[in-house]
Design an enzyme around this catalytic site. Sequence first.
Site, PDB file in Angstrom:
ATOM      1  N   GLU A  85      78.290  60.023 -20.039  1.00  0.00           N
ATOM      2  CA  GLU A  85      77.690  61.328 -19.337  1.00  0.00           C
ATOM      3  C   GLU A  85      76.849  62.010 -20.115  1.00  0.00           C
ATOM      4  OE1 GLU A  85      80.853  62.345 -15.917  1.00  0.00           O
ATOM      5  OE2 GLU A  85      81.832  62.501 -17.819  1.00  0.00           O
ATOM      6  N   GLU A 105      86.967  55.792 -16.479  1.00  0.00           N
ATOM      7  CA  GLU A 105      87.786  57.031 -15.931  1.00  0.00           C
ATOM      8  C   GLU A 105      88.888  56.294 -14.961  1.00  0.00           C
ATOM      9  OE1 GLU A 105      84.668  59.526 -17.735  1.00  0.00           O
ATOM     10  OE2 GLU A 105      84.744  57.498 -16.523  1.00  0.00           O
TER      11      GLU A 105
END
Length: 231
Positions: A85, A105
Amino acid sequence: MPDGCRRTARALAAAIDELEARDDLLVGVLTGSNGVFSAGMDLKAFAKGDTPVLEGRGFGGITRTDIKTPLIAAVEGHALGGGTEMALACDMIVASRDATFGQTEVHYGIVPPEGGMVRLPERIPRNIALELLLTGDPLPADRAERLGLVNHLTEPGEALTRALELAQRVARNAPLAVTAVKRVVNECTAFRDTDALRDQDRFVTPVLASMDAKEGARAFAEKRPPHWQGR
């Protein structure tokens, strides 16, 4: 968040603020150390209720920051979870051939709320982005380059050198023109769409607060398979 993670996030935020404030700094380069860009969130800390996110600034103090100066990621080794990210928060990515990206995740009962779900589908084909987000599978740098996520591939250990060369090529140009190009390109896409990040939070917040999220972090810390409950 452990004090070391908080200090790192604050240091990154301060570095971005300096980059934005100084007229003599025309391009920024974000990189890691010891052969790793960023392995993402400390799940053991998350299991204790801590996250590596600064209020209003995002993961590492940069993923939700409006950065007007061009920023290049120089990626060696792992860029996983929040590491991917942070790379997505940059305008360009230079990576070594042995680098690995990944939004892992879902393996831990959480989701990538700091740009992974918003920016990754803008940078690579949507169906490929969905596969990566839903499986948590790694994305090797050579495939990331073929998909258009990575601008340049280098030999291991040379990503920073190539990123600095790219930064110099950008910095030779007229500052007002460079700033205008970045703003027009980014504001015409969801790449830096803060509204999209805010909109996703109504779906993300319940997931991050769920029992499954806590179980995923505990299972990681305890080195065992997670037991999902769907709540």
